[in-house]
Scaffold this motif. Structure first.
Motif, PDB file in Angstrom:
ATOM      1  N   GLU A 140      37.209 128.540   3.739  1.00  0.00           N
ATOM      2  CA  GLU A 140      37.736 127.292   3.191  1.00  0.00           C
ATOM      3  C   GLU A 140      37.254 126.099   4.013  1.00  0.00           C
ATOM      4  O   GLU A 140      36.765 126.240   5.132  1.00  0.00           O
ATOM      5  CB  GLU A 140      39.269 127.334   3.187  1.00  0.00           C
ATOM      6  N   TYR A 141      37.424 124.890   3.442  1.00  0.00           N
ATOM      7  CA  TYR A 141      37.079 123.667   4.175  1.00  0.00           C
ATOM      8  C   TYR A 141      38.020 123.519   5.377  1.00  0.00           C
ATOM      9  O   TYR A 141      39.203 123.857   5.296  1.00  0.00           O
ATOM     10  CB  TYR A 141      37.207 122.445   3.270  1.00  0.00           C
ATOM     11  N   PRO A 142      37.516 122.997   6.489  1.00  0.00           N
ATOM     12  CA  PRO A 142      38.362 122.833   7.681  1.00  0.00           C
ATOM     13  C   PRO A 142      39.640 122.044   7.397  1.00  0.00           C
ATOM     14  O   PRO A 142      40.694 122.349   7.945  1.00  0.00           O
ATOM     15  CB  PRO A 142      37.445 122.085   8.658  1.00  0.00           C
ATOM     16  N   GLN A 143      39.550 121.027   6.528  1.00  0.00           N
ATOM     17  CA  GLN A 143      40.739 120.231   6.229  1.00  0.00           C
ATOM     18  C   GLN A 143      41.796 121.068   5.514  1.00  0.00           C
ATOM     19  O   GLN A 143      42.991 120.937   5.775  1.00  0.00           O
ATOM     20  CB  GLN A 143      40.364 119.021   5.371  1.00  0.00           C
ATOM     21  N   VAL A 172      39.150 122.770  13.092  1.00  0.00           N
ATOM     22  CA  VAL A 172      40.498 122.748  12.514  1.00  0.00           C
ATOM     23  C   VAL A 172      41.489 122.109  13.487  1.00  0.00           C
ATOM     24  O   VAL A 172      42.337 121.301  13.095  1.00  0.00           O
ATOM     25  CB  VAL A 172      40.945 124.175  12.138  1.00  0.00           C
ATOM     26  N   VAL A 173      41.385 122.476  14.763  1.00  0.00           N
ATOM     27  CA  VAL A 173      42.274 121.893  15.773  1.00  0.00           C
ATOM     28  C   VAL A 173      42.109 120.377  15.806  1.00  0.00           C
ATOM     29  O   VAL A 173      43.095 119.626  15.840  1.00  0.00           O
ATOM     30  CB  VAL A 173      41.978 122.491  17.170  1.00  0.00           C
ATOM     31  N   GLY A 174      40.856 119.907  15.769  1.00  0.00           N
ATOM     32  CA  GLY A 174      40.607 118.470  15.769  1.00  0.00           C
ATOM     33  C   GLY A 174      41.215 117.780  14.565  1.00  0.00           C
ATOM     34  O   GLY A 174      41.813 116.702  14.683  1.00  0.00           O
ATOM     35  N   ARG A 175      41.090 118.395  13.403  1.00  0.00           N
ATOM     36  CA  ARG A 175      41.646 117.799  12.183  1.00  0.00           C
ATOM     37  C   ARG A 175      43.171 117.819  12.195  1.00  0.00           C
ATOM     38  O   ARG A 175      43.812 116.891  11.694  1.00  0.00           O
ATOM     39  CB  ARG A 175      41.107 118.517  10.956  1.00  0.00           C
ATOM     40  N   MET A 176      43.749 118.862  12.781  1.00  0.00           N
ATOM     41  CA  MET A 176      45.209 118.918  12.875  1.00  0.00           C
ATOM     42  C   MET A 176      45.731 117.831  13.806  1.00  0.00           C
ATOM     43  O   MET A 176      46.788 117.235  13.563  1.00  0.00           O
ATOM     44  CB  MET A 176      45.657 120.303  13.359  1.00  0.00           C
ATOM     45  N   LEU A 177      44.981 117.531  14.865  1.00  0.00           N
ATOM     46  CA  LEU A 177      45.386 116.475  15.794  1.00  0.00           C
ATOM     47  C   LEU A 177      45.307 115.101  15.152  1.00  0.00           C
ATOM     48  O   LEU A 177      46.084 114.197  15.482  1.00  0.00           O
ATOM     49  CB  LEU A 177      44.499 116.514  17.044  1.00  0.00           C
ATOM     50  N   ARG A 178      44.359 114.928  14.221  1.00  0.00           N
ATOM     51  CA  ARG A 178      44.173 113.633  13.562  1.00  0.00           C
ATOM     52  C   ARG A 178      44.938 113.521  12.253  1.00  0.00           C
ATOM     53  O   ARG A 178      44.908 112.479  11.602  1.00  0.00           O
ATOM     54  CB  ARG A 178      42.676 113.402  13.283  1.00  0.00           C
ATOM     55  N   VAL A 190      46.658 122.405  -2.727  1.00  0.00           N
ATOM     56  CA  VAL A 190      46.454 123.521  -1.796  1.00  0.00           C
ATOM     57  C   VAL A 190      47.371 124.685  -2.166  1.00  0.00           C
ATOM     58  O   VAL A 190      46.949 125.846  -2.176  1.00  0.00           O
ATOM     59  CB  VAL A 190      46.721 123.069  -0.344  1.00  0.00           C
ATOM     60  N   GLU A 191      48.640 124.369  -2.468  1.00  0.00           N
ATOM     61  CA  GLU A 191      49.588 125.419  -2.852  1.00  0.00           C
ATOM     62  C   GLU A 191      49.110 126.159  -4.094  1.00  0.00           C
ATOM     63  O   GLU A 191      49.169 127.391  -4.165  1.00  0.00           O
ATOM     64  CB  GLU A 191      50.967 124.807  -3.112  1.00  0.00           C
ATOM     65  N   GLN A 192      48.646 125.396  -5.086  1.00  0.00           N
ATOM     66  CA  GLN A 192      48.181 126.018  -6.324  1.00  0.00           C
ATOM     67  C   GLN A 192      46.981 126.917  -6.077  1.00  0.00           C
ATOM     68  O   GLN A 192      46.889 128.027  -6.615  1.00  0.00           O
ATOM     69  CB  GLN A 192      47.826 124.925  -7.345  1.00  0.00           C
ATOM     70  N   THR A 193      46.056 126.455  -5.235  1.00  0.00           N
ATOM     71  CA  THR A 193      44.874 127.264  -4.913  1.00  0.00           C
ATOM     72  C   THR A 193      45.274 128.556  -4.214  1.00  0.00           C
ATOM     73  O   THR A 193      44.778 129.635  -4.537  1.00  0.00           O
ATOM     74  CB  THR A 193      43.912 126.466  -4.010  1.00  0.00           C
ATOM     75  N   LEU A 194      46.186 128.445  -3.250  1.00  0.00           N
ATOM     76  CA  LEU A 194      46.651 129.636  -2.530  1.00  0.00           C
ATOM     77  C   LEU A 194      47.334 130.608  -3.474  1.00  0.00           C
ATOM     78  O   LEU A 194      47.149 131.823  -3.384  1.00  0.00           O
ATOM     79  CB  LEU A 194      47.616 129.226  -1.411  1.00  0.00           C
ATOM     80  N   ARG A 195      48.133 130.055  -4.379  1.00  0.00           N
ATOM     81  CA  ARG A 195      48.871 130.921  -5.299  1.00  0.00           C
ATOM     82  C   ARG A 195      47.927 131.685  -6.229  1.00  0.00           C
ATOM     83  O   ARG A 195      48.091 132.877  -6.462  1.00  0.00           O
ATOM     84  CB  ARG A 195      49.853 130.083  -6.121  1.00  0.00           C
ATOM     85  N   VAL A 196      46.933 130.988  -6.746  1.00  0.00           N
ATOM     86  CA  VAL A 196      46.029 131.591  -7.725  1.00  0.00           C
ATOM     87  C   VAL A 196      44.987 132.487  -7.072  1.00  0.00           C
ATOM     88  O   VAL A 196      44.741 133.608  -7.512  1.00  0.00           O
ATOM     89  CB  VAL A 196      45.327 130.486  -8.555  1.00  0.00           C
ATOM     90  N   GLU A 197      44.377 131.990  -5.979  1.00  0.00           N
ATOM     91  CA  GLU A 197      43.235 132.696  -5.403  1.00  0.00           C
ATOM     92  C   GLU A 197      43.609 133.700  -4.316  1.00  0.00           C
ATOM     93  O   GLU A 197      42.854 134.623  -4.044  1.00  0.00           O
ATOM     94  CB  GLU A 197      42.241 131.680  -4.816  1.00  0.00           C
ATOM     95  N   PHE A 198      44.775 133.507  -3.684  1.00  0.00           N
ATOM     96  CA  PHE A 198      45.088 134.335  -2.526  1.00  0.00           C
ATOM     97  C   PHE A 198      46.323 135.192  -2.731  1.00  0.00           C
ATOM     98  O   PHE A 198      46.260 136.410  -2.704  1.00  0.00           O
ATOM     99  CB  PHE A 198      45.267 133.436  -1.294  1.00  0.00           C
ATOM    100  N   MET A 199      47.476 134.559  -2.968  1.00  0.00           N
ATOM    101  CA  MET A 199      48.719 135.312  -3.039  1.00  0.00           C
ATOM    102  C   MET A 199      48.742 136.296  -4.204  1.00  0.00           C
ATOM    103  O   MET A 199      49.314 137.371  -4.106  1.00  0.00           O
ATOM    104  CB  MET A 199      49.915 134.356  -3.155  1.00  0.00           C
TER     105      MET A 199
END
Length: 349
Positions: A140-143, A172-178, A190-199
């Motif tokens: 996935e994208y770092p963001q 990812v750490v850098g983006r989380m800090l910013r 993001v939730e919808q993507t996780l639900r459809v593609e992952f969960m």
């Protein structure tokens, strides 16, 4: 009037399975039968807790057959029951609540009934094995990864970060800090993507081995129960019994700890529990643990064991099981290393 409301809102086949209505289901059926107009006066008399309980029961009610209506309402709803049946569902509940409750209250109640996608999603992700989640997020994208890790439990996020490729993890750490507050639209996407593609595919990718599950269960048996079940399983399925025994981590396996790990474990075990555990252990186990203590500490522990006198086997089992569980907890935190095999660095927890 009530019949008209029911027929417009709810239909169900007459061959549904009979069942007994209980508790708040009974109130839900009554209010569904009364409908929007006739039920409003009753709804207005209910407090917040009652509304939530009845709404939840209504949303999950499912089919209510004519026979069930007759049993529940007797003569009072006999005419309604003879014409048709009821089906309680989320949409019918929301329509009904909207007629007499403010929109914000309806939204809160219906969100609790449906289960808010966000809360459930992040709770579910926090229970996903870190290697499975990391394997998905690495593409996935770092963001996106940063958003996900910011929403799950910090200890779980740390383990996932430790597995991700180093370059991605640092990004990812850098983006989380910013990161500022995540916009609602972004979070929903993001939730919808996780639900459809992952969960939705998770059950196929993270199904736990049944032998591992049974090994954990056997680890929590007392000694006699464990021996009884293993003996029975060996007669019925020797291969399965051998595999479970291989996967189990027992008190005797603690003697495979290196000196540093053993000393860390001893520092974390209550002294009275340690005395009971060693009081009922083999001479070999006792020598091993005492050998990883200072002379003074070992002498004090031996004195404590002597002062105990006779101890119950159940107490010994509980104390030894406590030591095993403590070792697993410390291993999960990375403070010690435990292994099932001699001379092998395989981590089992």
């Amino acid at each position: 009037m009530a019949e008209s409301v029911l027929q417009n809102q709810l239909t169900v086949s007459s061959d549904q399975e009979e069942r007994e209505l209980k508790g708040s289901e009974r109130a839900a059926v009554l209010l569904l039968a009364l409908g929007e107009v006739h039920g409003k006066a009753i709804w207005n008399q209910l407090d917040e807790i009652e509304i939530r309980q009845i709404s939840a029961a209504m949303a999950n009610l499912g089919p209510v057959t004519p026979k069930m209506l007759e049993d529940l309402f007797k003569d009072f709803v006999k005419r309604i029951a003879s014409k048709g049946a009821l089906t309680g569902n989320v949409d019918a509940t929301e329509r009904l609540l909207t007629n007499f409750l403010p929109g914000d209250r309806v939204s809160i109640i219906m969100e609790e009934i449906r289960g808010p996608a966000g809360r459930n999603m992040w709770e579910k992700l926090s229970n996903v094995q870190e290697n499975v989640l990391a394997n998905y997020l690495k593409n996935e994208y770092p963001q996106t990864v940063a958003v996900v890790l910011s929403k799950i439990k910090s200890d779980h996020a740390a383990r996932v970060l430790g597995i991700l490729p180093e370059e991605l993890a640092l990004e990812v750490v850098g983006r989380m800090l910013r990161m500022d507050a995540v916009q609602k639209e972004v979070l929903e996407k993001v939730e919808q993507t996780l639900r459809v593609e992952f969960m939705s595919n998770l059950t196929n990718t993270s199904r736990r081995d049944s032998h591992e599950m049974m090994a954990d269960i056997f680890n929590n048996f007392d000694r006699q129960t464990e021996a009884r079940f293993l003996a029975a399983l060996e007669e019925d399925n020797r291969e399965a019994a051998d595999r479970i025994k291989t996967l189990m981590f027992t008190f005797d396996d603690l003697m495979k700890l290196d000196a540093a790990s053993c000393q860390t474990l001893l520092r974390n075990v209550e002294k009275d529990k340690l005395a009971i555990a060693l009081k009922g252990s083999t001479d070999t186990a006792r020598e091993y643990f005492l050998g990883n203590m200072s002379s003074r500490a070992a002498k004090l522990l031996e004195d404590d064991m002597e002062a105990l006198g006779p101890v119950r086997l159940r107490d010994v089992d509980d104390a030894q099981t406590g030591m095993v569980n403590m070792a697993k907890d410390l291993a999960a935190k990375g403070e010690i290393m435990i292994s099932k095999s001699n001379g092998d660095d395989e981590i089992i927890y």
